[in-house]
Design an enzyme around this catalytic site. Sequence first.
Site, PDB file in Angstrom:
ATOM      1  N   GLU A  88       1.213  -0.549  -5.050  1.00 48.29           N
ATOM      2  CA  GLU A  88       0.133   0.422  -5.234  1.00 48.29           C
ATOM      3  C   GLU A  88       0.809   1.787  -5.232  1.00 48.29           C
ATOM      4  O   GLU A  88       1.039   2.384  -4.190  1.00 48.29           O
ATOM      5  CB  GLU A  88      -0.898   0.293  -4.109  1.00 48.29           C
ATOM      6  CG  GLU A  88      -2.171   1.103  -4.339  1.00 48.29           C
ATOM      7  CD  GLU A  88      -2.112   2.483  -3.711  1.00 48.29           C
ATOM      8  OE1 GLU A  88      -2.587   3.439  -4.363  1.00 48.29           O
ATOM      9  OE2 GLU A  88      -1.604   2.625  -2.589  1.00 48.29           O
ATOM     10  N   ASP A 140       0.820  -1.209   0.000  1.00 47.77           N
ATOM     11  CA  ASP A 140       0.000   0.000   0.000  1.00 47.77           C
ATOM     12  C   ASP A 140       0.858   1.265   0.000  1.00 47.77           C
ATOM     13  O   ASP A 140       1.919   1.326   0.619  1.00 47.77           O
ATOM     14  CB  ASP A 140      -0.896  -0.016   1.245  1.00 47.77           C
ATOM     15  CG  ASP A 140      -1.824   1.173   1.322  1.00 47.77           C
ATOM     16  OD1 ASP A 140      -2.631   1.357   0.401  1.00 47.77           O
ATOM     17  OD2 ASP A 140      -1.729   1.930   2.312  1.00 47.77           O
TER      18      ASP A 140
END
Length: 635
Positions: free
Chosen positions: A365, A312
């Site tokens: 990401e 993330d």
Amino acid sequence: MVQTASNGLSHKDLYLFNQGTSYHSYRFMGAHLVRVDGTDGVRFTVWAPQAAKVRVIGGFNEWTGTMHEMERIDETGIFSLFIANIGEGELYKYEIVTPDGSMIRKADPFAFFAERRPGTASIVTSLSGYKWKDSTWNKKKKKLPAYTNPLLIYEVHAGSWKIKGKEDFFTYEELADDLIPYVAEMGYSHIELMPIAEHPFDQSWGYQITGFYAVTSRYGTPKQLMRFVDKCHQSGIGVILDWVPGHFCKDDHGLRLFDGTPIFEGADAKRAEKPLWGTLAFDFGKEEVVSFLISNAMYWMEMYHIDGLRVDAVASMINLHMDKPPEMHTYNYLGGPDNLDALRFIKKLNETVFHYYPDTLMLAEDSSAWPAVTAPTYKGGLGFNFKWNMGWMNDMLRYMELDPSERSNHHHLITFSLLYAFSENYVLPLSHDEVVHGKRSLLNKMPGSYEEKFAQLRLFYGFWMTHPGKKLLFMGSEWGQFDEWKDGDMLDWMLLEYEMHNSMHHYVKTLNRLYVDQASLWERDSEHDSFEWIDVHNAEQSVISFIRRGNSSFTIVLANFSRNDYGEFRIGVPEPGAYRSLMNSNDKQFGGTESLVQKSYNSERVSWHGHEQSITLHLPPLAFLFITLESGNTL
């Protein structure tokens, strides 16, 4: 002979932890069931370098720490204590006397399990004893590298896919009974679970963590998660975890000011604070923090057989200025905004993961323009093997939200991505982030009438599935939810009782199967010559056409983003022969308007779009067509 420091801990393990090279530190840090001098008990080990004292408290001592003070076993601040005659299931915390004499209570950073919120205690838990049955899957994974095979990911929030009632969640095992057969039937290759490490606040969706090694107790126990992953593997489905190494929440029992001083976060508040999220960034310059995080990645793979991590917020990790006002900007020693410690950490993370688990998926990401994110570190890259294509996603959603009458003026939004589509190994994400916070559901982003919304979503999915790159779709999007994702309720399954939503569900299932069956869509996904435009310039009609090539086959894609019905539409084709449509999104079975039968289109020797051969066909409004030679593969 291994030299021990205390309680069976080795000097080597402690040294490696302090050097940032202990990649399995969960094997000795935290609470472990051990036998010392013939007596069973639990050994507790924690890093608290500035603490004056550390004590273990729990139900076994009535939460009074004076009985169980830990020993500082090295100069770097690692404390340890063996407590005899206690075992699995005991609740505990660390009571820390800070440098200024204050007393704080903290959960164990390495705990394998924790109380269900609002409780905050850690729980002594053994992870041994589960008998895995996924050897066939592990062998298959080695033979099917992701680069040259289908990768079709179904993103799931475990607390809202299905629930039994308000805050009455499915357990990991109950999810396995329903979710796994559903995913297999729909044709997905992987499930991606949004973060399942322990977190105090449901509405953070797991992105603000207190227990990085603790499986959240909302959905069950560690062994239940193991069974979930095992059943996925036995059904031929991989499991990816959403992993959050960039920051952590500020709750008092968590990592913030763990020993009274900033040890997991940096001392400089300008660097440590994440004002947009109200969290704290890890200090990647501390070697112990590097050991903590890389070990955590390894932990999920070793103990839970996880097949990959979606890492993330990479852009936020590597950019010191991201999402911060100018007064909070800091600079590296070269005078730039790059977080050099984070960059070193990411490279070391990927090198370590691929050393131990070469078949792992490491997906970044990343919304930045940082180059070579998916290039090996020895070539100057960050070392991931896939990156989310945020640029494609933003351009396409912006384009699809336009009224079809306006699209001819924004044609570049659907063509620009091919200028960089092969610069990285991409995943095309249609994730939870795009269907919350007032952004509307994918279906409700589409303009026009009720029927046009469905037609355009089918068109969009067809283009998405045939564009270079692997695929990810968030749960519920497969039948076209009208409402945004509601994280406190389950998906709107009742919509499947309505014809248009049920037809959309059938369409996505069919499209998934087409993707898996057509090697041209994934066999050479990262190679430039796997894609060829037939006509990229037809902005006036808002139509695009292109060829996807595999090792021994090719397919043709035709997409009409306008409301115009083109009765006889000619496109060039690369070879002479009889062509036919494998899929037409305007078919009645998918919610369209035409009852279609398989029809052949014989090529003619009419030069068109730079090809000597061409075919003429009917191109309905807001429709996607997938075309192949008669001799090609069929559904």
